[in-house]
Write a protein that holds these residues in place. Structure first.
Motif, PDB file in Angstrom:
ATOM      1  N   GLN A 141       5.305 -10.298  20.506  1.00  0.00           N
ATOM      2  CA  GLN A 141       6.284 -10.669  20.460  1.00  0.00           C
ATOM      3  C   GLN A 141       6.754 -12.326  21.949  1.00  0.00           C
ATOM      4  O   GLN A 141       7.180 -13.562  21.958  1.00  0.00           O
ATOM      5  N   ALA A 142       6.687 -11.417  23.280  1.00  0.00           N
ATOM      6  CA  ALA A 142       6.105 -12.889  24.300  1.00  0.00           C
ATOM      7  C   ALA A 142       5.208 -13.295  23.645  1.00  0.00           C
ATOM      8  O   ALA A 142       5.529 -14.099  24.149  1.00  0.00           O
ATOM      9  N   HIS A 143       4.604 -13.089  23.418  1.00  0.00           N
ATOM     10  CA  HIS A 143       3.507 -14.167  23.362  1.00  0.00           C
ATOM     11  C   HIS A 143       3.105 -15.505  22.208  1.00  0.00           C
ATOM     12  O   HIS A 143       2.465 -16.315  21.743  1.00  0.00           O
ATOM     13  N   GLY A 144       4.151 -14.671  21.106  1.00  0.00           N
ATOM     14  CA  GLY A 144       4.672 -15.659  19.894  1.00  0.00           C
ATOM     15  C   GLY A 144       3.740 -15.583  18.639  1.00  0.00           C
ATOM     16  O   GLY A 144       2.854 -16.002  18.085  1.00  0.00           O
ATOM     17  N   ILE A 145       2.859 -14.083  19.272  1.00  0.00           N
ATOM     18  CA  ILE A 145       1.807 -13.262  17.723  1.00  0.00           C
ATOM     19  C   ILE A 145       2.748 -12.854  16.801  1.00  0.00           C
ATOM     20  O   ILE A 145       3.176 -12.481  16.929  1.00  0.00           O
ATOM     21  N   TYR A 146       2.571 -13.129  15.432  1.00  0.00           N
ATOM     22  CA  TYR A 146       3.368 -12.935  14.529  1.00  0.00           C
ATOM     23  C   TYR A 146       2.489 -11.622  14.165  1.00  0.00           C
ATOM     24  O   TYR A 146       0.868 -11.114  13.712  1.00  0.00           O
ATOM     25  N   SER A 147       3.456 -10.413  13.712  1.00  0.00           N
ATOM     26  CA  SER A 147       2.008  -9.289  13.328  1.00  0.00           C
ATOM     27  C   SER A 147       2.490  -8.255  12.442  1.00  0.00           C
ATOM     28  O   SER A 147       3.517  -8.546  11.279  1.00  0.00           O
ATOM     29  N   ILE A 148       1.711  -8.255  11.417  1.00  0.00           N
ATOM     30  CA  ILE A 148       1.296  -8.134   9.740  1.00  0.00           C
ATOM     31  C   ILE A 148       0.923  -6.563   9.810  1.00  0.00           C
ATOM     32  O   ILE A 148       0.080  -5.605  10.617  1.00  0.00           O
ATOM     33  N   ALA A 149       1.734  -5.645   8.815  1.00  0.00           N
ATOM     34  CA  ALA A 149       1.733  -3.653   9.385  1.00  0.00           C
ATOM     35  C   ALA A 149       0.998  -3.833   7.806  1.00  0.00           C
ATOM     36  O   ALA A 149       0.733  -3.604   7.102  1.00  0.00           O
ATOM     37  N   ARG A 150      -1.004  -3.340   8.326  1.00  0.00           N
ATOM     38  CA  ARG A 150      -1.543  -3.007   6.627  1.00  0.00           C
ATOM     39  C   ARG A 150      -1.479  -1.695   6.779  1.00  0.00           C
ATOM     40  O   ARG A 150      -1.057  -0.797   7.284  1.00  0.00           O
ATOM     41  N   ILE A 151      -0.905  -1.366   5.775  1.00  0.00           N
ATOM     42  CA  ILE A 151      -0.836  -0.335   5.021  1.00  0.00           C
ATOM     43  C   ILE A 151      -2.093   0.638   4.065  1.00  0.00           C
ATOM     44  O   ILE A 151      -1.496  -0.422   3.026  1.00  0.00           O
ATOM     45  N   VAL A 152      -2.473   1.512   4.100  1.00  0.00           N
ATOM     46  CA  VAL A 152      -3.417   1.968   3.065  1.00  0.00           C
ATOM     47  C   VAL A 152      -2.443   2.946   1.940  1.00  0.00           C
ATOM     48  O   VAL A 152      -1.894   3.664   2.834  1.00  0.00           O
ATOM     49  N   VAL A 153      -3.280   2.345   0.809  1.00  0.00           N
ATOM     50  CA  VAL A 153      -1.924   3.306   0.008  1.00  0.00           C
ATOM     51  C   VAL A 153      -2.648   4.558  -1.360  1.00  0.00           C
ATOM     52  O   VAL A 153      -1.836   5.612  -0.495  1.00  0.00           O
ATOM     53  N   PHE A 154      -3.137   3.940  -1.903  1.00  0.00           N
ATOM     54  CA  PHE A 154      -3.742   5.264  -2.578  1.00  0.00           C
ATOM     55  C   PHE A 154      -4.575   5.925  -2.593  1.00  0.00           C
ATOM     56  O   PHE A 154      -4.914   7.121  -2.817  1.00  0.00           O
ATOM     57  N   LYS A 155      -5.529   5.414  -1.186  1.00  0.00           N
ATOM     58  CA  LYS A 155      -6.898   6.036  -0.950  1.00  0.00           C
ATOM     59  C   LYS A 155      -6.093   6.802   0.081  1.00  0.00           C
ATOM     60  O   LYS A 155      -6.339   6.712   1.299  1.00  0.00           O
ATOM     61  N   ASP A 156      -5.828   8.412  -0.354  1.00  0.00           N
ATOM     62  CA  ASP A 156      -4.634   9.021   0.771  1.00  0.00           C
ATOM     63  C   ASP A 156      -5.709  10.653   0.795  1.00  0.00           C
ATOM     64  O   ASP A 156      -4.623  11.601  -0.377  1.00  0.00           O
ATOM     65  N   ARG A 157      -6.636  11.001   1.298  1.00  0.00           N
ATOM     66  CA  ARG A 157      -7.021  11.984   0.899  1.00  0.00           C
ATOM     67  C   ARG A 157      -6.159  13.683   1.613  1.00  0.00           C
ATOM     68  O   ARG A 157      -5.923  14.226   1.173  1.00  0.00           O
ATOM     69  N   GLN A 212       2.005  -5.630   4.719  1.00  0.00           N
ATOM     70  CA  GLN A 212       0.054  -5.819   3.904  1.00  0.00           C
ATOM     71  C   GLN A 212      -0.084  -4.827   3.466  1.00  0.00           C
ATOM     72  O   GLN A 212      -0.743  -3.487   3.975  1.00  0.00           O
ATOM     73  N   TRP A 213      -0.270  -4.515   1.461  1.00  0.00           N
ATOM     74  CA  TRP A 213      -0.614  -2.999   0.813  1.00  0.00           C
ATOM     75  C   TRP A 213      -1.816  -3.095   0.967  1.00  0.00           C
ATOM     76  O   TRP A 213      -2.354  -4.208   0.273  1.00  0.00           O
ATOM     77  N   ASP A 214      -2.735  -2.637   1.636  1.00  0.00           N
ATOM     78  CA  ASP A 214      -4.232  -2.084   0.765  1.00  0.00           C
ATOM     79  C   ASP A 214      -4.859  -0.783   0.606  1.00  0.00           C
ATOM     80  O   ASP A 214      -3.853  -0.207  -0.037  1.00  0.00           O
ATOM     81  N   TYR A 215      -5.923  -1.125  -0.596  1.00  0.00           N
ATOM     82  CA  TYR A 215      -6.097  -0.060  -1.481  1.00  0.00           C
ATOM     83  C   TYR A 215      -5.021   0.593  -2.396  1.00  0.00           C
ATOM     84  O   TYR A 215      -4.209   1.519  -2.244  1.00  0.00           O
ATOM     85  N   VAL A 216      -3.944  -1.287  -2.607  1.00  0.00           N
ATOM     86  CA  VAL A 216      -3.211  -0.998  -3.558  1.00  0.00           C
ATOM     87  C   VAL A 216      -3.717  -1.443  -5.372  1.00  0.00           C
ATOM     88  O   VAL A 216      -3.548  -1.665  -6.284  1.00  0.00           O
ATOM     89  N   ARG A 217      -4.926  -0.031  -5.351  1.00  0.00           N
ATOM     90  CA  ARG A 217      -5.472   0.179  -6.917  1.00  0.00           C
ATOM     91  C   ARG A 217      -5.908   1.187  -7.007  1.00  0.00           C
ATOM     92  O   ARG A 217      -5.441   2.149  -6.036  1.00  0.00           O
ATOM     93  N   PHE A 218      -6.609   1.931  -7.676  1.00  0.00           N
ATOM     94  CA  PHE A 218      -7.276   2.681  -8.428  1.00  0.00           C
ATOM     95  C   PHE A 218      -8.357   3.050  -8.166  1.00  0.00           C
ATOM     96  O   PHE A 218      -8.859   2.016  -7.471  1.00  0.00           O
ATOM     97  N   PRO A 219      -8.890   4.045  -7.979  1.00  0.00           N
ATOM     98  CA  PRO A 219     -10.417   4.062  -8.130  1.00  0.00           C
ATOM     99  C   PRO A 219     -11.140   3.149  -8.346  1.00  0.00           C
ATOM    100  O   PRO A 219     -11.090   2.864  -9.942  1.00  0.00           O
ATOM    101  N   ASP A 220     -12.548   2.719  -8.043  1.00  0.00           N
ATOM    102  CA  ASP A 220     -13.471   2.417  -8.053  1.00  0.00           C
ATOM    103  C   ASP A 220     -14.496   2.640  -9.190  1.00  0.00           C
ATOM    104  O   ASP A 220     -15.350   2.963  -7.686  1.00  0.00           O
ATOM    105  N   VAL A 221     -14.889   3.004 -10.535  1.00  0.00           N
ATOM    106  CA  VAL A 221     -16.245   4.178 -11.225  1.00  0.00           C
ATOM    107  C   VAL A 221     -16.093   3.773 -11.882  1.00  0.00           C
ATOM    108  O   VAL A 221     -15.441   2.652 -12.568  1.00  0.00           O
TER     109      VAL A 221
END
Length: 446
Positions: A141-157, A212-221
């Motif tokens: 914030q002090a450096h003016g850099i925008y922050s985006i949170a990447r969260i892996v969703v459905f690949k959750d062993r 930012q949602w990642d692995y927001v999908r079904f398994p690739d099979v």
């Protein structure tokens, strides 16, 4: 997943081309991908994040009109020396945002001291890569850099193993395992949705400006493998409707934060119709996301894609064609009055060592960036699994927007228009319909 990608490049089947689009590029960022001091911060150097004040809504960095982001894995985020270097890059170049791991594809939370009971129950808080994440956000914030949170969703062993009632099943009732022998959680289960949304809320409470949602999908099979998979509670809801509904639901549940909700999708989603077998349908997701990030890495396209026998050797052309598909498909919705997401492509800032001997450098990256602009887009994000960008710095323009060192050295931007016949079948069909002669009126009887 490098091995999975290697299998893909030895096989011609299109479905295999989808394997590892998140992980072949290193989406699982191991400790070895970043400096080892990331884990060993002393108590005197870093207080537990639970003791740090939360940043809160009012202090978030305003979202830039144009996003130019670097991916920052959890271990890099936990390393003060690495973050000093990445912040220096942002201060000296056009970079203005970081996409930072909050929940990784190995299912651990990057930060310590979560208040989420389920995360504690399953041990997701037991390997924090960072013990100063809230303080880091204050620094950004002090450096003016925008922050985006990447969260892996459905690949959750971890969640699938600890709570098997939340896992994908086989027809025989056993927990389904992917090619690496790991379970995934059931994308239809609302308890899984709520767990990830709780993580997103904690990230936003820390001061992140976007999810930012990642692995927001079904398994690739394969289709054959898919027939053996059971999703309790699915009912008649299709894969693509379910993924769309999750994103819409997450936007609703997180609406009080007034932040964008974004999603990563396979690069092939801009080209193919339907859901690519994983629940990602371009037309459906671009309607419900604030930003959609296709992973248009040239190394992840199969032989012959867009007319190139070696797509990885044609970074400008592949990215240009993939984004042409995305832009035109999105524009068709806008012309119908639909509100659509911003398109922010992930670009390849790495070499595909599993694929060939081609070493990517600054000119490969600048070509991809130019392809973004030539497609009529403005924002982009750079993917490097180890968050190591030194090799590619000559491709980045200075903070004042002047030409990059590469451009000043005489680099010439490629010039190429995607032939219509290589674009998405959906666009080709629209072209054919537009070119078809209109029916002549019947003859008039005098």
């Amino acid at each position: 997943m490098i091995h999975a990608l290697h299998r893909f490049f030895l096989a011609p089947a299109l479905l295999l081309a989808l394997w590892g689009c998140e992980s072949g590029d290193g989406r699982l960022a191991p400790a070895s991908a970043a400096a080892p001091e990331a884990v060993g911060a002393s108590a005197s150097a870093s207080a537990d994040s639970a003791e740090l004040p939360k940043t809160g809504f009012a202090s978030r960095v305003e979202r830039p009109d144009t996003i130019r982001a670097l991916y920052v894995n959890g271990w890099a985020a936990g390393s003060r020396s690495r973050m000093r270097e990445l912040i220096r890059i942002a201060e000296e170049t056009e970079i203005n945002a970081f996409v930072i791991d909050v929940k990784e594809s190995d299912t651990y939370l990057v930060y310590d001291s979560t208040a989420i009971p389920l995360a504690r129950e399953i041990g997701a808080d037991q390997r924090p890569a960072s013990r100063w994440l809230p303080a880091l956000l204050d620094t950004l914030q002090a450096h003016g850099i925008y922050s985006i949170a990447r969260i892996v969703v459905f690949k959750d062993r971890m969640l699938a193993e600890a709570r098997p009632e939340l896992a994908i099943r086989n027809l025989n009732g056993q927990i389904w395992l992917d090619s690496d022998g790991r379970p995934w959680v059931n994308p239809y289960d609302r308890r899984v949705w709520d767990y990830n949304i709780a993580i997103a809320a904690e990230a936003l409470d820390m001061g992140f400006g976007e999810i930012q949602w990642d692995y927001v999908r079904f398994p690739d099979v394969t289709a054959a493998q898919r027939t053996n998979m059971v999703y309790p509670g699915a009912g008649e809801v299709s894969r693509e409707d379910n993924i769309r509904d999750f994103i819409a639901y997450s936007r609703e549940k997180l609406s009080r934060y007034q932040v964008p909700i974004a999603a990563d999708v396979f690069g092939m989603v801009t080209y193919m119709e339907g859901d690519v077998g994983i629940g990602q349908n371009w037309e459906k997701l671009v309607r419900v996301s604030d930003a959609l990030l296709p992973m248009v890495y040239p190394s992840h396209y199969y032989q012959g894609m867009y007319g190139f026998q070696a797509p990885n050797a044609h970074p400008y052309e592949v990215v240009r064609a993939a984004l042409q598909d995305a832009v035109e498909r999105t524009e068709a919705l806008r012309q119908q009055g639909e509100k659509t997401a911003e398109i922010i492509p992930w670009l390849q800032a790495m070499s595909a060592d599993w694929l060939d001997d081609l070493r990517y450098g600054p000119h490969h990256l600048r070509a991809q960036i130019q392809a973004v602009y030539d497609s009529g887009l403005a924002s982009w994000a750079l993917w490097n699994p180890g968050s190591k960008y030194d090799l590619f710095l000559p491709a980045l323009r200075p903070a004042d927007g002047s030409p990059s060192p590469l451009e000043r050295s005489g680099w010439v931007a490629p010039e190429w228009q995607p032939p219509r016949h290589v674009l998405s079948p959906l666009l080709r069909r629209r072209d054919a319909a537009a070119a078809a002669p209109t029916a002549a009126p019947p003859d008039t009887v005098p």
